[in-house]
Design an enzyme around this catalytic site. Sequence first.
Site, PDB file in Angstrom:
ATOM      1  N   MET A  70      13.831  23.919   3.926  1.00 53.65           N
ATOM      2  CA  MET A  70      13.106  23.182   2.886  1.00 53.65           C
ATOM      3  C   MET A  70      14.026  22.357   1.991  1.00 53.65           C
ATOM      4  SD  MET A  70      10.377  24.570   0.057  1.00 53.65           S
ATOM      5  CE  MET A  70       9.301  25.349   1.255  1.00 53.65           C
ATOM      6  N   LYS A 114       0.844  -1.200   0.000  1.00 54.21           N
ATOM      7  CA  LYS A 114       0.000   0.000   0.000  1.00 54.21           C
ATOM      8  C   LYS A 114       0.882   1.254   0.000  1.00 54.21           C
ATOM      9  CE  LYS A 114      -0.247  -0.302   5.065  1.00 54.21           C
ATOM     10  NZ  LYS A 114      -1.011  -0.916   6.171  1.00 54.21           N
ATOM     11  N   TYR A 125      17.816  29.199  10.391  1.00 47.91           N
ATOM     12  CA  TYR A 125      16.649  29.977  10.799  1.00 47.91           C
ATOM     13  C   TYR A 125      16.504  29.983  12.318  1.00 47.91           C
ATOM     14  CZ  TYR A 125      14.720  30.073   6.034  1.00 47.91           C
ATOM     15  OH  TYR A 125      14.495  30.293   4.706  1.00 47.91           O
TER      16      TYR A 125
END
Length: 368
Positions: free
Chosen positions: A312, A48, A264
Amino acid sequence: MTSLRAERDDPAASAPHPRLIIDLAAIRRNYARLKELSAPAAVAAVVKADAYGLGAGRIGPALAAEGCGAFFVATAAEGTSLRRALKGVKADIYIFNGYWPEDAALLREANLIPVVNDMWQLEALRAGAPWPFALHVDTGINRLGAPAEAVLEQAQAGAFENMDLRLVMSHLACADEPGHSLNDAQRDSFAAITTALPGVPASLANSAGVMLGAPWRFDVTRPGIAIYGGAPVLGEAHPFEPVVRIEAPVLQLRRLKPGDSVGYGATFETDEPRLAAVVGLGYADGLFRAAQSGGYGRFANHRLPIMGRVSMDLVTLDATGAEGDIHPGDMVTFMGEDIEALAAASGTISYELLVRLGARFERIYQGG
Ligand SMILES: *Cc1c(COP(=O)(O)O)cnc(C)c1O
């Protein structure tokens, strides 16, 4: 100077970029190991969510070549793509998420077997043309599954005799806690169902259930995570090999002075000189932001801990120990044998790390 890049072997190669390396030979060996552990029960593979994010289109055929004759997916759409990927190789494909009459045409077209989860689905199936199905009985997880009492009643009344019932199954709630009392209770309740359905193959065990022992294995086991090299029981040794590793490039090296911060929010501050490696891998690729406390990559035999926040597309690693060996363009490895450590640092389990791997990787399948 550590900031100078090393000579690269192949000047025509593309810029270094993140790669996901999936070892199909290791996947096949894990499946073979599960067959040994499960015998005499057969082993169906749970593929799955695109084979836990690793690519059902490649892994399905590799497992079929290893003798796997039955697969489980969540939805009819997943079943249809798997059927296509199997290119005519015979295998049963079961759909966990139930029998929905609106999917009947899809099921027939791709020859898929729905797993009935509720009494109304059983009635809907009875009302249509005969079609093979599996029956999921709830024995205590209270997730999907028809009530055990209702199924027992129908079985004792012979209500399944004119139906094409291929498999009866249930799912364990606590198989990864071997001492949990629900394991015995669910096994006993499932055993009563199988007694009322003589001749119908029975399936209870996921990966952790296989490890619980013979009384949980019945006729067919249904492992997922063990095929993909994850730990069935957290913190316990297991015989399965890592099958997936990330390789991500060092994009820049920089020297940090005492008092410098990284990333950050300036959440990491160094009190001594360090070498920082800025690596081209971020939360867009599935490196969780939470991994900042305790996560690390590997370069040669060095562990490079994450410093500061994961962003990111980038993560900064402490490469002080690898100074002199590591250069821009070099590849740092994540996951692999460290998959459980990375999952723990990320506050989750290996399953979630795998299904959240991003779309940006170059995917390389080895050993196919
Ligand atoms: C996902 C799933 C499995 C496989 O579980 P693992 O823990 O990955 O081995 C088996 N059965 C059902 C019903 C599932 O949802």
